[in-house]
Design a protein around this motif. Structure first.
Motif, PDB file in Angstrom:
ATOM      1  N   ARG A 231      70.538   5.962  32.427  1.00  0.00           N
ATOM      2  CA  ARG A 231      70.038   6.876  33.462  1.00  0.00           C
ATOM      3  C   ARG A 231      70.683   6.661  34.823  1.00  0.00           C
ATOM      4  NH1 ARG A 231      63.454   7.129  32.413  1.00  0.00           N
ATOM      5  NH2 ARG A 231      63.568   7.918  30.254  1.00  0.00           N
ATOM      6  N   MET A 232      71.065   5.434  35.125  1.00  0.00           N
ATOM      7  CA  MET A 232      71.599   5.127  36.448  1.00  0.00           C
ATOM      8  C   MET A 232      73.004   5.697  36.617  1.00  0.00           C
ATOM      9  SD  MET A 232      71.956   1.482  38.478  1.00  0.00           S
ATOM     10  CE  MET A 232      70.240   1.494  39.010  1.00  0.00           C
ATOM     11  N   ARG A 233      73.245   6.288  37.791  1.00  0.00           N
ATOM     12  CA  ARG A 233      74.568   6.803  38.105  1.00  0.00           C
ATOM     13  C   ARG A 233      75.328   5.792  38.950  1.00  0.00           C
ATOM     14  NH1 ARG A 233      72.042  11.650  36.811  1.00  0.00           N
ATOM     15  NH2 ARG A 233      73.554  13.077  35.852  1.00  0.00           N
ATOM     16  N   PHE A 234      76.652   5.915  38.936  1.00  0.00           N
ATOM     17  CA  PHE A 234      77.494   4.937  39.610  1.00  0.00           C
ATOM     18  C   PHE A 234      77.181   4.865  41.102  1.00  0.00           C
ATOM     19  CE2 PHE A 234      81.572   3.865  41.783  1.00  0.00           C
ATOM     20  CZ  PHE A 234      81.643   2.549  41.364  1.00  0.00           C
ATOM     21  N   ALA A 235      76.962   6.019  41.746  1.00  0.00           N
ATOM     22  CA  ALA A 235      76.667   6.022  43.181  1.00  0.00           C
ATOM     23  C   ALA A 235      75.375   5.271  43.481  1.00  0.00           C
ATOM     24  CB  ALA A 235      76.579   7.460  43.696  1.00  0.00           C
ATOM     25  N   GLU A 236      74.382   5.410  42.613  1.00  0.00           N
ATOM     26  CA  GLU A 236      73.122   4.683  42.791  1.00  0.00           C
ATOM     27  C   GLU A 236      73.354   3.183  42.654  1.00  0.00           C
ATOM     28  OE1 GLU A 236      69.626   6.433  40.619  1.00  0.00           O
ATOM     29  OE2 GLU A 236      71.226   7.620  39.703  1.00  0.00           O
ATOM     30  N   TRP A 237      74.102   2.815  41.617  1.00  0.00           N
ATOM     31  CA  TRP A 237      74.386   1.406  41.384  1.00  0.00           C
ATOM     32  C   TRP A 237      75.142   0.799  42.564  1.00  0.00           C
ATOM     33  CZ3 TRP A 237      79.155  -1.004  41.106  1.00  0.00           C
ATOM     34  CH2 TRP A 237      79.145  -2.332  40.680  1.00  0.00           C
ATOM     35  N   LEU A 238      76.119   1.529  43.068  1.00  0.00           N
ATOM     36  CA  LEU A 238      76.930   1.008  44.170  1.00  0.00           C
ATOM     37  C   LEU A 238      76.092   0.839  45.421  1.00  0.00           C
ATOM     38  CD1 LEU A 238      79.803   0.158  44.852  1.00  0.00           C
ATOM     39  CD2 LEU A 238      80.301   2.519  45.519  1.00  0.00           C
ATOM     40  N   ALA A 239      75.175   1.766  45.649  1.00  0.00           N
ATOM     41  CA  ALA A 239      74.319   1.674  46.822  1.00  0.00           C
ATOM     42  C   ALA A 239      73.346   0.496  46.713  1.00  0.00           C
ATOM     43  CB  ALA A 239      73.539   2.975  46.991  1.00  0.00           C
ATOM     44  N   ASP A 240      72.973   0.145  45.479  1.00  0.00           N
ATOM     45  CA  ASP A 240      72.003  -0.931  45.262  1.00  0.00           C
ATOM     46  C   ASP A 240      72.645  -2.296  45.067  1.00  0.00           C
ATOM     47  OD1 ASP A 240      69.999   0.898  45.412  1.00  0.00           O
ATOM     48  OD2 ASP A 240      69.757   1.117  43.239  1.00  0.00           O
ATOM     49  N   THR A 241      73.973  -2.317  44.957  1.00  0.00           N
ATOM     50  CA  THR A 241      74.666  -3.563  44.637  1.00  0.00           C
ATOM     51  C   THR A 241      75.528  -4.028  45.775  1.00  0.00           C
ATOM     52  OG1 THR A 241      74.758  -2.894  42.307  1.00  0.00           O
ATOM     53  CG2 THR A 241      76.234  -4.662  42.989  1.00  0.00           C
ATOM     54  N   ALA A 242      75.466  -5.300  46.054  1.00  0.00           N
ATOM     55  CA  ALA A 242      76.385  -5.884  47.023  1.00  0.00           C
ATOM     56  C   ALA A 242      77.707  -6.098  46.315  1.00  0.00           C
ATOM     57  CB  ALA A 242      75.830  -7.221  47.554  1.00  0.00           C
ATOM     58  N   ALA A 243      78.599  -5.153  46.434  1.00  0.00           N
ATOM     59  CA  ALA A 243      79.859  -5.210  45.704  1.00  0.00           C
ATOM     60  C   ALA A 243      80.648  -6.454  46.102  1.00  0.00           C
ATOM     61  CB  ALA A 243      80.674  -3.943  45.987  1.00  0.00           C
ATOM     62  N   PRO A 244      81.029  -7.287  45.135  1.00  0.00           N
ATOM     63  CA  PRO A 244      81.771  -8.505  45.465  1.00  0.00           C
ATOM     64  C   PRO A 244      83.149  -8.201  46.020  1.00  0.00           C
ATOM     65  CG  PRO A 244      81.797  -8.103  43.103  1.00  0.00           C
ATOM     66  CD  PRO A 244      80.863  -7.104  43.691  1.00  0.00           C
ATOM     67  N   ARG A 245      83.558  -8.921  47.033  1.00  0.00           N
ATOM     68  CA  ARG A 245      84.879  -8.728  47.596  1.00  0.00           C
ATOM     69  C   ARG A 245      85.930  -9.377  46.723  1.00  0.00           C
ATOM     70  NH1 ARG A 245      85.357  -6.683  52.489  1.00  0.00           N
ATOM     71  NH2 ARG A 245      83.512  -6.420  53.787  1.00  0.00           N
ATOM     72  N   PRO A 246      87.008  -8.641  46.403  1.00  0.00           N
ATOM     73  CA  PRO A 246      88.068  -9.217  45.582  1.00  0.00           C
ATOM     74  C   PRO A 246      88.845 -10.262  46.351  1.00  0.00           C
ATOM     75  CG  PRO A 246      88.700  -7.019  46.335  1.00  0.00           C
ATOM     76  CD  PRO A 246      87.268  -7.221  46.749  1.00  0.00           C
TER      77      PRO A 246
END
Length: 246
Positions: A231-246
C-alpha cells in the motif's frame, strides 16, 4: 508459533524479526553474531530445535555468479537439511520478481535457491518481491563522487517493511508449495527514484542513467499475473524515512 529467521540481522531480516515478534511469535534469529554459521551449518540444529517455520532472508552482496550460487546453494541446503531433522513444517524463502527472466550473476544464485527449495522435502512457499524502496539509496551509496551512475531499469518497488510483514503472514498461514509475488503500487524508474533520494538529502549530485540489459530496461523485473500489492508509495516512504547519505 516459533519462527526461525535466517539472516535476521540484515535490513529485511530485522524487519521480519520485528514483525514476527509484534505478532506474538517466538523468534529465533539465525546469524553468525548469534553463533550460527549457515555456510558450515555450525549451530544450526540447535537454532532450529522446536521451530515451526523458517523464513530465509539470508543474503550476500555480489555480482559474481560463482559466489552467489555457492552462497545460496550451500546455505539453502544447510537450512533444508537441518529443517527436516528438526521437523520444521514450513520453509519460506524470499526471492526476486523477474529472477527467471533477467540475466544476472546474482540472480543465478537465487534461482539455485529456488530450485533447492522446490526439490526439498520440507513444505515451502517462495515469495518473489520487487526491489525495495531502499534500493535506489543503496546504489547511490556504492557509487561515490559527484555523478551517480544508475542502471536503466523499470521496477514496481515495494516497502521492505511490507514485504517483511507478508513473509510472516505467509509463514503463519502454512505452506503453499508454490511461488507467489509481491510488488509496490506504482511502476517507477530507478534513476528517477535516485534523484528523489538525492533531492531529499539536499544533494547536488547528478544521476547518469546507463543501459543495463534489454530485459531489465524493458520491464523484466515487473510482476506478471497475480501479485500482492503493498500500500505504501515511494513518496510516502521517502517522507517518513531519514534517507541515509551515501
Amino acid at each position: 508459533m516459533r519462527i526461525a529467521v535466517a539472516g535476521g540481522t540484515g535490513l529485511i531480516g530485522r524487519m521480519v524479526t520485528d514483525a514476527a515478534r509484534s505478532g506474538g511469535h517466538d523468534v529465533v534469529v539465525i546469524s553468525r553474531s548469534g553463533g550460527v554459521d549457515l555456510m558450515t551449518g555450525a549451530g544450526l540444529d540447535d537454532a532450529l530445535r522446536g521451530a515451526d517455520a523458517v523464513i530465509d532472508v539470508a543474503n550476500v552482496t555480489t555480482l559474481s555468479r560463482a559466489e552467489s550460487v555457492a552462497f545460496f546453494g550451500t546455505t539453502t541446503e544447510r537450512l533444508l537439511a537441518a529443517g527436516k531433522r528438526a521437523g520444521v513444517a514450513h520453509h519460506v524463502a524470499l526471492s526476486i520478481v523477474g529472477v527467471d527472466r533477467v540475466e544476472s550473476g546474482y540472480y543465478e544464485g537465487k534461482l539455485r535457491q529456488e530450485e533447492l527449495v522446490k526439490a526439498g522435502t520440507v513444505p515451502w512457499t517462495i515469495l518473489r518481491a520487487t526491489q525495495f524502496f531502499e534500493f535506489a539509496g543503496q546504489i547511490l551509496g556504492r557509487v561515490p563522487g559527484p555523478v551517480a551512475v544508475i542502471p536503466k531499469m523499470r521496477s514496481q518497488p515495494v516497502a521492505a517493511a511490507e514485504v517483511a510483514a507478508e513473509l510472516v503472514r505467509i509463514a503463519v498461514a502454512g505452506p503453499l508449495n508454490r511461488v507467489v509475488e509481491m510488488a509496490g503500487p506504482d511502476r517507477l524508474d530507478i534513476a528517477a527514484m535516485a534523484r528523489e533520494v538525492l533531492r531529499a538529502q539536499g544533494s547536488r549530485r547528478l544521476v547518469l542513467q546507463i543501459p543495463a540489459g534489454r530485459a531489465m530496461a524493458e520491464g523484466g523485473l515487473l510482476p506478471t499475473g497475480e501479485v500482492t500489492l503493498g500500500r505504501m508509495r515511494f513518496a510516502e516512504w521517502l517522507a517518513d524515512t531519514a534517507a541515509p547519505r551515501p
